[in-house]
Every structure is written in C-alpha cells, then in structure tokens.
Design a protein around this motif. Structure first.
Motif, short mmCIF file in Angstrom:
data_model
loop_
_atom_site.label_atom_id
_atom_site.label_comp_id
_atom_site.label_asym_id
_atom_site.label_seq_id
_atom_site.Cartn_x
_atom_site.Cartn_y
_atom_site.Cartn_z
N GLY A 165 0.82 -1.21 0.00
CA GLY A 165 0.00 0.00 0.00
C GLY A 165 0.85 1.26 0.00
O GLY A 165 2.03 1.24 0.36
N VAL A 166 0.23 2.37 -0.38
CA VAL A 166 0.93 3.66 -0.40
C VAL A 166 1.37 4.04 1.01
O VAL A 166 2.45 4.59 1.20
CB VAL A 166 0.03 4.75 -1.03
N GLY A 167 0.55 3.73 2.01
CA GLY A 167 0.92 4.02 3.40
C GLY A 167 2.19 3.30 3.82
O GLY A 167 3.02 3.84 4.54
N THR A 168 2.34 2.06 3.35
CA THR A 168 3.55 1.31 3.65
C THR A 168 4.77 1.96 3.01
O THR A 168 5.83 2.06 3.63
CB THR A 168 3.41 -0.15 3.16
N VAL A 169 4.60 2.43 1.78
CA VAL A 169 5.70 3.12 1.10
C VAL A 169 6.09 4.37 1.88
O VAL A 169 7.27 4.63 2.11
CB VAL A 169 5.33 3.47 -0.35
N LYS A 170 5.09 5.14 2.32
CA LYS A 170 5.38 6.37 3.07
C LYS A 170 6.10 6.07 4.38
O LYS A 170 7.08 6.74 4.72
CB LYS A 170 4.08 7.12 3.34
N SER A 171 5.61 5.08 5.12
CA SER A 171 6.24 4.78 6.42
C SER A 171 7.64 4.20 6.23
O SER A 171 8.57 4.56 6.96
CB SER A 171 5.37 3.83 7.23
N GLN A 172 7.82 3.31 5.24
CA GLN A 172 9.15 2.74 4.98
C GLN A 172 10.12 3.83 4.55
O GLN A 172 11.28 3.85 4.96
CB GLN A 172 9.07 1.65 3.90
N CYS A 173 9.65 4.74 3.73
CA CYS A 173 10.49 5.84 3.25
C CYS A 173 10.89 6.76 4.41
O CYS A 173 12.04 7.15 4.53
CB CYS A 173 9.75 6.61 2.16
N SER A 174 9.93 7.08 5.26
CA SER A 174 10.20 7.94 6.40
C SER A 174 11.23 7.31 7.32
O SER A 174 12.19 7.98 7.75
CB SER A 174 8.90 8.21 7.16
N ARG A 175 11.07 6.04 7.62
CA ARG A 175 12.03 5.35 8.49
C ARG A 175 13.40 5.25 7.84
O ARG A 175 14.43 5.42 8.50
CB ARG A 175 11.51 3.96 8.82
N ALA A 176 13.42 4.99 6.53
CA ALA A 176 14.70 4.87 5.83
C ALA A 176 15.44 6.20 5.83
O ALA A 176 16.65 6.25 6.09
CB ALA A 176 14.47 4.39 4.40
N LEU A 177 14.73 7.28 5.53
CA LEU A 177 15.39 8.59 5.51
C LEU A 177 15.89 8.99 6.90
O LEU A 177 16.97 9.58 7.03
CB LEU A 177 14.43 9.65 4.96
N ALA A 178 15.13 8.64 7.95
CA ALA A 178 15.60 8.93 9.31
C ALA A 178 16.87 8.14 9.61
O ALA A 178 17.82 8.68 10.21
CB ALA A 178 14.50 8.58 10.32
N SER A 179 16.92 6.90 9.18
CA SER A 179 18.13 6.09 9.38
C SER A 179 19.31 6.64 8.59
O SER A 179 20.44 6.67 9.08
CB SER A 179 17.88 4.64 8.96
N LEU A 180 19.05 7.06 7.35
CA LEU A 180 20.14 7.60 6.53
C LEU A 180 20.66 8.91 7.09
O LEU A 180 21.86 9.20 7.01
CB LEU A 180 19.67 7.78 5.08
N ARG A 181 19.78 9.72 7.67
CA ARG A 181 20.22 10.99 8.26
C ARG A 181 21.19 10.78 9.42
O ARG A 181 22.08 11.60 9.65
CB ARG A 181 19.02 11.79 8.76
N THR A 182 21.01 9.69 10.15
CA THR A 182 21.87 9.43 11.31
C THR A 182 22.94 8.39 11.01
O THR A 182 23.68 8.00 11.92
CB THR A 182 21.02 8.93 12.50
#
Length: 193
Positions: A165-182
């Motif tokens: 689902g689109v919601g899964t894409v959004k949540s996975q993307c958000s978590r991935a970007l947070a991990s990449l930032r740190t």
C-alpha cells in the motif's frame, strides 16, 4: 562502466527469423516476439542494472539479478505487452532480490579492493559510503529508497512495483530517511568536505 546486460535471452530461445527483417520499424508498437524483448533489453538493460546495483551493492550480483529477472520475465513478454513490461520486470527484479536476500548467507564476502591500495577519490568514497548506508537499511526500506529517489517513481508507482500500500511506502520511506540521516557512513563523508 564498461558492462552490459549480456545473454538476457534464456537458453534455447531462438529469435523468430520471420520477425527479424531489417525493414521492420523499431517503434514500441512493433515490439513483438523475441525481437521486442531484445529491443527492450537493449533499451532498458542499463537502467535495470543500476537499480540492481543499488540494491546489491555489487557489480556481478547486479548483473546476475538483472539476468535472472529477465529470464523469469521473458515468458510473459507477449502476455504483458511492451507497455507494461518494464513494471513487470522491475517487480520480478525486486521480488527476486528479496528472495535472494532471504536465502543467501551474508557472512564473508570477497572484495575487489585490497587494504594496501591507495585511498580512493572523494567521489568514489561518497558513492561507496552511500551504498554502505543503503546496505544497512532493511530490505523493504532499501527497495523503497531505490525506487523513490534513484528511479524517481511516485509513491503510487513504488507501491505498485512492490505490491504494498501507499501508506507502507510512506512509512518505509520515512524510516529509511531517518536512518540515513543518522548513518555514520554518510555523516563521516559530510564532515570531510
């Protein structure tokens, strides 16, 4: 890079001699049979390889992944049609990557670069750091980041390719970007410049 997608056609699949006439137009409407598949591989093989390389982080594994995805998809060429075939191949590529990741032992890996070699350039280091940081992400997050930011797909297109689902894409993307930032791999590269 000097590499191409070679021998994407499965063994035993011979092109149809009647469809390989030199006066046949090269447009997507004429992409039928194995000639169309060959044209697709020639046109989109490098883009598929780039996605595979971003997923695997290894040149040879990326070539193997693309070749496996194309071999699995080849039979569906006429059923899916030229217009929807790239999305079909990408879905096969990402699901094959996930299945390889689940089965493969992830211990020791041979490296192409020995520690005694001189330091690489800053551009090469940044690219290596990015691939390392992507490799630290869980497979779902990594696939979303590759599709969204390297393949430039929308959230809806990414969801369709991954079958979520689109919601899964959004949540996975958000978590991935947070991990990449740190990520320490990316932070170190940023501090050196």
């Amino acid at each position: 890079m000097g590499r191409t997608v070679v021998d994407a056609m499965p063994r035993g699949a011979a092109p149809d001699d009647a469809s390989s006439s030199p006066d046949r137009p090269a447009g997507s409407d004429s992409l039928a049979g194995s000639d169309g598949f060959d044209a697709f591989v020639a046109a989109r093989g490098d883009a598929l390889w780039r996605s595979a390389w971003l997923l695997t982080g290894d040149h040879q594994l990326a070539e193997d992944l693309v070749q496996t995805a194309l071999a699995k998809s080849w039979r569906a060429w006429e059923r899916v049609g030229a217009d929807g075939f790239e999305a079909y191949v990408r879905r096969v590529l990402f699901t094959t990557y996930v299945s390889w990741w689940r089965r493969r032992w992830r211990g020791e890996r041979p490296t192409g670069q020995l520690p005694e070699q001189p330091a690489a350039s800053a551009d090469h280091d940044a690219r290596r750091d990015l691939v390392t940081a992507l490799g630290d992400l869980p497979r779902g997050q990594r696939a979303v980041v590759v599709l969204r930011y390297f393949e430039d797909l929308t959230e809806q297109q990414t969801a369709a390719v991954l079958g979520v689902g689109v919601g899964t894409v959004k949540s996975q993307c958000s978590r991935a970007l947070a991990s990449l930032r740190t990520s320490p791999h990316l932070r170190e590269g940023g501090d050196q410049r």
